[in-house]
Design an enzyme around this catalytic site. Structure first.
Site, mmCIF file in Angstrom:
data_model
loop_
_atom_site.group_PDB
_atom_site.id
_atom_site.type_symbol
_atom_site.label_atom_id
_atom_site.label_comp_id
_atom_site.label_asym_id
_atom_site.label_seq_id
_atom_site.Cartn_x
_atom_site.Cartn_y
_atom_site.Cartn_z
ATOM 1 N N ALA B 520 6.801 6.671 -6.323
ATOM 2 C CA ALA B 520 7.594 6.287 -5.235
ATOM 3 C C ALA B 520 7.721 7.714 -4.844
ATOM 4 O O ALA B 520 7.236 7.927 -3.269
ATOM 5 C CB ALA B 520 8.523 5.614 -4.395
ATOM 6 N N ARG B 638 16.530 6.544 0.639
ATOM 7 C CA ARG B 638 16.057 5.708 1.809
ATOM 8 C C ARG B 638 15.345 4.122 1.318
ATOM 9 O O ARG B 638 14.509 4.646 0.321
ATOM 10 C CB ARG B 638 15.141 6.196 1.864
ATOM 11 C CG ARG B 638 14.034 5.221 3.279
ATOM 12 C CD ARG B 638 13.274 6.590 5.022
ATOM 13 N NE ARG B 638 12.996 5.699 5.181
ATOM 14 C CZ ARG B 638 11.184 5.451 5.872
ATOM 15 N NH1 ARG B 638 10.793 6.344 5.121
ATOM 16 N NH2 ARG B 638 10.824 5.003 6.365
ATOM 17 N N ASN B 641 11.235 -0.659 0.528
ATOM 18 C CA ASN B 641 10.901 -2.375 0.376
ATOM 19 C C ASN B 641 11.845 -2.811 0.113
ATOM 20 O O ASN B 641 12.304 -3.047 -1.256
ATOM 21 C CB ASN B 641 9.856 -2.460 -0.179
ATOM 22 C CG ASN B 641 9.775 -4.112 -0.824
ATOM 23 O OD1 ASN B 641 10.234 -4.882 0.331
ATOM 24 N ND2 ASN B 641 8.336 -4.393 0.098
ATOM 25 N N LYS B 643 12.982 -5.596 -0.139
ATOM 26 C CA LYS B 643 12.903 -7.172 -1.822
ATOM 27 C C LYS B 643 12.343 -6.624 -3.090
ATOM 28 O O LYS B 643 12.946 -6.863 -4.156
ATOM 29 C CB LYS B 643 12.156 -8.042 -1.551
ATOM 30 C CG LYS B 643 12.087 -8.688 -0.834
ATOM 31 C CD LYS B 643 10.930 -10.069 -1.051
ATOM 32 C CE LYS B 643 11.399 -11.607 0.537
ATOM 33 N NZ LYS B 643 9.822 -12.189 0.368
ATOM 34 N N GLU B 715 14.821 3.728 -12.799
ATOM 35 C CA GLU B 715 16.472 3.301 -14.224
ATOM 36 C C GLU B 715 17.346 3.290 -14.127
ATOM 37 O O GLU B 715 17.986 3.073 -15.263
ATOM 38 C CB GLU B 715 15.539 4.847 -14.889
ATOM 39 C CG GLU B 715 14.328 4.546 -15.552
ATOM 40 C CD GLU B 715 13.461 6.033 -16.075
ATOM 41 O OE1 GLU B 715 13.590 6.464 -16.977
ATOM 42 O OE2 GLU B 715 13.213 6.721 -15.110
#
Lengths: 494, 748
Positions: B520, B638, B641, B643, B715
């Site tokens: 990400a 941050r 998403n 979900k 992780e």
């Protein structure tokens, strides 16, 4: 006589002969048909990624009833006369069924590799139901492993499904025309040969006994929940296989006031269903005993395993940790064995002669399991126990059944069977003798536990140490006392 | 990073690949239909140490459907004996039929290729092998005296990977302590067991090789394959759009990928090799066994004076691989005197590898149980002990943390869990027949980032526009497709449905390994800059085009929402991307941009933190262990998403439960065989094992960490959980278990 198995896959007719009839269904789907939605993950019925729906005629013979089955341990030939639905066939082209929709919106898929299996297993749950409780969802999905999600989004997806708005397999694929084809094709017995291998599917008991007598050893391939595993893991390829699926009526489960009677091809799921549907006084000891059996069946393998595996198979497999055996032992169940020279009935307590050594002639078939039920009004207590590292979908470390007949607080007869503590399930006559005639006290059960511990000689293996098993054999009596007999019984632990 | 209220990032958007996955249409490595495909089955050694004395393939070669059998007798000789590509994490030391040496039980020694999978499987059983047995070392405890210090290598930039580390004076620190703990903790061998087995299809066309792989590192696979064969990287094409879980074992390119390519080259046909579940124990890595001795010293008020953490873990005879359990200890608590060292011992097993939170998963277990033991000895609440030693700056580097919300995690987690109801005296909480206990542990994982490059193109799609955004990243189920779509959509001012994000192809620009929880941050930052550049290009087209209503407006004064351009001034001028592009027929609007970490990595220590609270219930008769509740509070920067992030954390916590109570790979010390190499006896949790899991993200605004402000979440979820559970079990029973997994048998 036929040499082609007939099955429908997502509504399309397939006739399979020769080598492909001996392929696992999952390999056939993936390699022969190129339908790769069905995933192969463990190849032994442990993970459910290969789950498909298998539809068989219901008792009326007019409708197909679909159940979730692990396709990795079923060979194509044994699915003769069925309708198979895979993840690709759950909805009309370019549509999603309600389960698939819910799995998308609840993020039930992460890496996606277990997803087709979950989607099919969940769809199976909604074949007969519109809504499910969380417990029903959890119980219904114990046969599916996921390594990513932690299960929560999958459970939520199932709870979000409204089955009444869903096209089910039985709606998508009308039963009548398929049943007509199946009826016409499967009237005769099936014999498929490939190289040294033969798969037979007789349609009468006489044929079955004939086949089993002619060319021994003919292995009966019924659920495939053990044989399929042995084939995949150890390369076992028995040359002569026989499926009894074509024999009508052999799958009957009957419960009356005196007897539970389970046919030789009745699945564990069918037994579970029959118990749950059985009407009878909830206060009768028979009802209590059957409910206890249903609880143990509820943690036997997984729904997919119970939908394929049979009670007779569990008995014939003869494992000392078979989950159903302690119950059958203390209930003094009898086995109806049918062979060339007719039928004989053997008490299950005399059926095992050693580790996987059975009192079963090469030509004989277990055609019925008879479990006498206690008369109403009698005073009885039964406790069945399964201890495993993981609650569901696990091989037991230890199993136990304790059955008492009592008058007031005096024990008039006791039966105790322990599994996982020796090469066969063991009755404990000395412990039974200790209990008989005594008044129920905590001390009595402490002593019974200590005696049981002295009487057994378990081994250590990957499922539990010797010491642990010895301790369990002792503690199980205390647990039985606290849970079933203590005057002010506490709430049972989950 | 620029955000707007209508943006997609942060929203719980559905997975963009959900539909493909629920219909079975997502294509994984083993699913590709290839013309003329043949099937390879690997034959494995049946001894643990020695060499192949003879290998007779005559029967197998003549078996039905067999195309050929590859052994060390006839396999092509590879440059540098097959070791030309060694460069972890992607390139590992592999056994590629270059000699007859056997280093572990289950090592690939031949590949049988046939026209059908069934034929190859049958023929594989006909390969007759004799061995000269060597000395076997398969027992960790027996090999313990042979442990050796890790060969020192310079630390990787931005990563504390030194095997040997000392600060202050540990002996003096321990001498000044009022209370000491000196205990040994052990963790077992584990195997990743992603649901999808490793698989590869290799196909040569001239000098070009295409491999359909399942990999966490597309470029790593490309370079490993190319170097192993002595080819140019551009001549190898890796395709891996879907990965059915990885957890670390698909970060390296293992032998089956190269064996498929070798067989394909030898037999001039496309070859597919799919590993069986059993074959995934050994040839594709696993978490190594560890033995960790921890010595803690503290003043009577709880102030830590010293920590010594000596880790011994196993590796193979093929390659040194370290499980760096002691690294987390260096930054977890404010302790002036600390020593953290690592040693290796060699066993005849497959080379171990990175498994979800390598180092942190095993290290947080031992340290956090040791802290629990210390708290008890001090008669202190375990949470108070941790707060007493709270590190406001990184004790390792002395740098400030880019952000650290751990105190808030402790507070929020404790409150939600009801930590204050815990009874300090072990074995005193009861509920009927259940013994009940509470435990806690700290969770942490570093935030990594690597350079990534992204190509973004805007094009007409019917009457609308579409952005196609490409990079050779991976989606292991973690949600890369989805969050990159969201980031791209926001940067471009498009709806997510107008963005097509593509990954998993070595023809795309380079992205780093999907490991170390950095996809990400790394790829996301590059998607952001590439899409921002693309947007500026299109806006400049409009601004410079006399026929555009936006003509003459400075591009930076133009905003975009759902594909419509609007000025930030009062001007009513507006048009859409589609209108801009429609005036540029045939002109590609494309931007390729890279993003890499910068000075911030030298200025700040970057870690995610969390606090995990567990409740354990143990049946007093059968000792059955249940974990009815687990609460984790995390500060991860941050949340991109909600979900996906929630799922990732739950997933990690379930791995923690599994590490605590279930997973162990057992090796028979007599022959080095993997005893429980299947999913029946290698237990991963089923749904009924998992009860209430609560995940809370505390607010954490990190302006320093990377352009998207996100810390990795793949992780951290596993870390701390096993420690919290072990501590809860102790609190319930008074039995201190210092090894994993904790079994019913341990609590007798």
């Amino acid at each position: 006589m036929r040499n082609q198995a007939l099955l429908f896959i997502n509504g399309k007719e397939h006739r399979v002969a020769g080598a492909e009839a001996f392929d696992t269904l999952s390999n056939y789907l993936r390699y022969t048909l190129g339908q790769t939605g069905t995933k192969i993950v463990c190849e032994e019925g442990d993970c459910g990624a290969c789950t498909v729906l298998v539809g068989r005629p219901d008792s009326s013979g007019k409708e197909l009833t679909y159940r979730a089955v692990n396709s990795c341990i079923q060979i194509v030939g044994q699915l003769d006369g069925t309708s198979v639905v895979t993840v690709e066939g759950l909805a009309p082209p370019r549509e999603l069924n309600a389960v698939q929709q819910a799995m998308v919106s609840c993020h039930g898929a992460q890496c996606g590799y277990c997803t087709p299996g979950f989607v099919v297993a969940m769809s199976a749950l909604f074949e007969t139901r519109d809504r499910l409780s969380e417990q029903e969802v959890r119980d219904g999905l114990t046969g599916n492993l996921c390594r990513c999600t932690g299960y929560e989004p999958i459970i939520k997806a199932a709870l979000a499904v409204d089955g009444s708005r869903m096209m089910r397999a039985r709606d998508l694929y009308p039963s009548a025309p398929m049943l007509e084809t199946i009826g016409a094709h499967c009237r005769d017995s099936l014999t498929i040969e490939h190289g040294e291998r033969t798969l037979s599917a007789p349609v009468t008991m006489e044929q079955a006994i004939g086949i089993r007598s002619e060319r021994a050893p003919v292995i009966i391939l019924q659920g495939g929940t053990d044989l399929g595993v042995q084939a995949n893991k150890r390369g076992l390829r028995p040359p002569l296989l026989m499926s009894l699926n074509g024999i009508k009526g052999l799958d009957e489960v009957r419960i009356d006031a005196e007897m539970l009677s389970v046919g030789g091809t009745a699945t564990l799921a069918a037994l579970e269903t029959a118990i749950r549907l059985h009407a009878g006084s909830v206060f009768s000891p028979a009802h209590g005993h059957l409910a206890e059996l249903a609880n143990i069946l509820g943690i036997f393998g997984s729904p997919q395993i119970r939908n394929a595996g049979t009670l007779a198979g569990n008995i014939a497999n003869g494992s000392p940790i078979a989950d159903t055996l302690p119950f059958l032992f203390v209930m003094e169940a009898r086995l109806e064995l049918t062979g060339r020279s007719g039928t004989r009935v053997v008490p299950i307590n005399a059926f095992y002669r050693g580790y996987k050594q059975l009192d079963l002639e090469p030509d004989e078939i277990i055609t019925r399991i008879l479990v006498p039920l206690p008369p109403s009004g009698s005073e009885e207590t039964l406790g069945l126990y399964k201890v495993s590292r993981r609650k569901d979908l696990d091989i037991s470390s230890f199993t136990a059944a304790i059955r008492l007949q009592t008058t007031a607080r005096t024990i008039t007869a006791a039966s105790v069977a322990l599994g996982g503590v020796g090469p066969v399930v063991l009755r404990m006559p000395s412990v039974e003798a200790l209990l008989k005639g005594q008044t129920i006290t905590q001390d009595l059960f402490e002593r019974a536990g200590q005696l049981a511990r002295r009487e057994i000689n378990p081994i250590s293996d990957v499922r539990g140490s010797r010491d642990f098993r010895l301790q369990l054999a002792e503690n199980i009596f205390r647990k039985f006392y606290y849970e079933r007999l203590e005057p002010r019984r506490e709430m049972r632990e989950a | 990073m620029a955000t707007n209220e209508s943006g997609s990032v942060g929203k719980p958007m559905n997975r963009v690949d959900g539909r493909l996955k629920v219909t079975g249409a997502a294509r994984y490595a083993a699913d590709w239909p290839i013309d003329g495909l043949t099937y390879g089955v690997i034959v494995q050694s049946t001894i643990g140490s020695g060499r192949v004395a003879s290998i007779d393939v005559s029967r197998a070669s003549k078996a039905r459907g067999v195309i050929g059998v590859l052994t060390h007798k006839n396999a092509q000789k590879l440059p540098d004996k097959g070791r030309a590509a060694v460069n972890p994490p992607a390139g590992r030391v592999l056994t590629l039929l270059q000699d007859g040496e056997v280093h572990y039980n289950g090592q690939p020694i031949a590949v049988v290729v046939a026209d059908t999978f069934e034929h190859a499987t049958d023929a594989a059983t006909m390969v007759a092998v004799t061995y000269e047995k060597g000395t076997l070392a398969a027992d960790f405890d027996a090999a313990f005296p042979s442990a050796y210090p890790l060969p020192e290598k310079p630390a990787e930039p931005g990563r504390n990977t030194r095997g040997h580390y000392v600060r202050g004076d540990v002996d003096a620190g321990l001498a000044s302590a009022d209370v000491r703990i000196d205990q040994t903790y052990t963790t077992p061998k584990e195997n990743h067991n992603p649901m999808e087995p490793h698989a590869a299809i290799a196909s040569w066309e001239g000098g070009q090789l295409t491999v359909y792989d399942t990999t966490q590192y597309v470029y790593g696979a490309r370079d490993t394959v190319a170097k192993t064969f002595g080819m140019k990287p551009e001549d190898v094409h890796i395709i891996s759009p879907f990965v059915g879980g990885g957890f670390g074992c698909k970060g390296s390119t293992w032998s089956h990928v190269l064996l498929a390519a070798m067989a394909s080259q030898s037999f001039k046909r496309p070859v597919k090799i799919v590993l069986t579940r059993r074959q995934m124990f050994g040839p594709v890595g696993g978490r190594p066994q560890t033995h960790q001795r921890i010595t803690l010293g503290a003043k009577s008020d709880g102030t830590l004076t010293a920590i010594r953490h000596v880790t011994t873990s196993h590796t193979s005879f093929i390659e040194d691989f370290l499980e760096p359990s002691g690294i987390v200890t260096r930054m977890l608590y404010a302790v002036p005197n600390l020593e953290s060292t690592h040693r290796l011992l060699k066993l005849n097993v497959g080379t171990p590898t990175y498994q979800r939170a390598p180092g942190e998963a095993t290290g947080t277990f031992s340290v956090e149980v040791a802290m629990d033991e210390l708290a008890e000895k001090l008669h202190m609440d375990p949470l108070a002990l941790r707060l007493k030693n709270y590190a406001e700056t990184d004790p390792d580097t002395g740098r400030p943390f880019s952000s650290k919300a751990l105190k808030e995690c402790y507070r929020v987690g404790a409150e939600l869990f009801g930590w204050s109801k815990r009874k300090a005296q072990a074995g005193t909480m009861r509920d009927g027949k259940a013994m009940v206990g509470y435990g806690l542990a700290t969770a942490t994982y570093p935030t990594y980032r690597s350079p990534a490059t992204v190509r973004a193109r805007m094009e007409m799609n019917g009457s609308d526009v579409r952005a196609v955004v490409q990079t050779a990243s991976q989606d292991l189920g973690t949600g890369t497709y989805t969050i990159m779509t969201q980031i791209a959509a926001d940067a471009l001012g498009l709806k997510p449905s107008q963005v097509r994000f593509e990954l998993g192809d070595s023809h795309f620009p380079k992205s780093p390994v999907s490991g170390g929880s950095m996809s990400a941050a790394s790829t996301g930052s590059a998607v952001h800059v590439a899409c921002t550049a693309l947007r500026q290009q299109v806006l400049a087209l409009a601004a410079n085009d006399p026929s555009s209503p936006m003509h003459g407006i400075v591009a930076t004064d133009i905003g975009v929402s759902e594909g419509r351009l609007i000025t930030r001034s009062d001007s009513p001028a507006t048009e859409t991307y589609a209108e801009v592009l429609a005036r540029q027929p045939g002109k590609a609007v494309e931007a390729t941009e890279s993003s890499a970490p910068g000075e911030e990595t030298k200025q700040f220590a970057m870690h995610a933190f969390g606090a995990v609270f567990a409740e354990a219930r143990i049946d007093s008769d059968t000792r059955t262990i249940r974990i009815p509740r687990l609460v984790g509070a995390y500060g991860v920067g941050r949340v991109l998403n909600a979900k996906l992030a929630h799922s990732q954390m739950i997933s990690g916590m379930v791995w923690g439960v599994s590490q605590a109570l279930r997973e162990e790979t057992e090796v028979d010390p007599r022959n080095g065989r993997y005893v429980n190499a299947d999913l029946a006896e290698y237990r991963v949790p089923v749904n009924a094992d998992i009860h209430d899991l609560d995940v809370i993200f505390v607010d954490e605004d990190d302006p320093h960490i990377n352009p998207i402000g996100a810390k990795g979440i793949g992780e951290i979820g596993i870390t701390g959980v096993a420690g919290a559970i072990a501590n809860a079990i102790y609190n319930a029973t008074g039995v201190r278990v210092r090894h994993l997994p904790i079994r019913l048998d341990d609590l007798l």
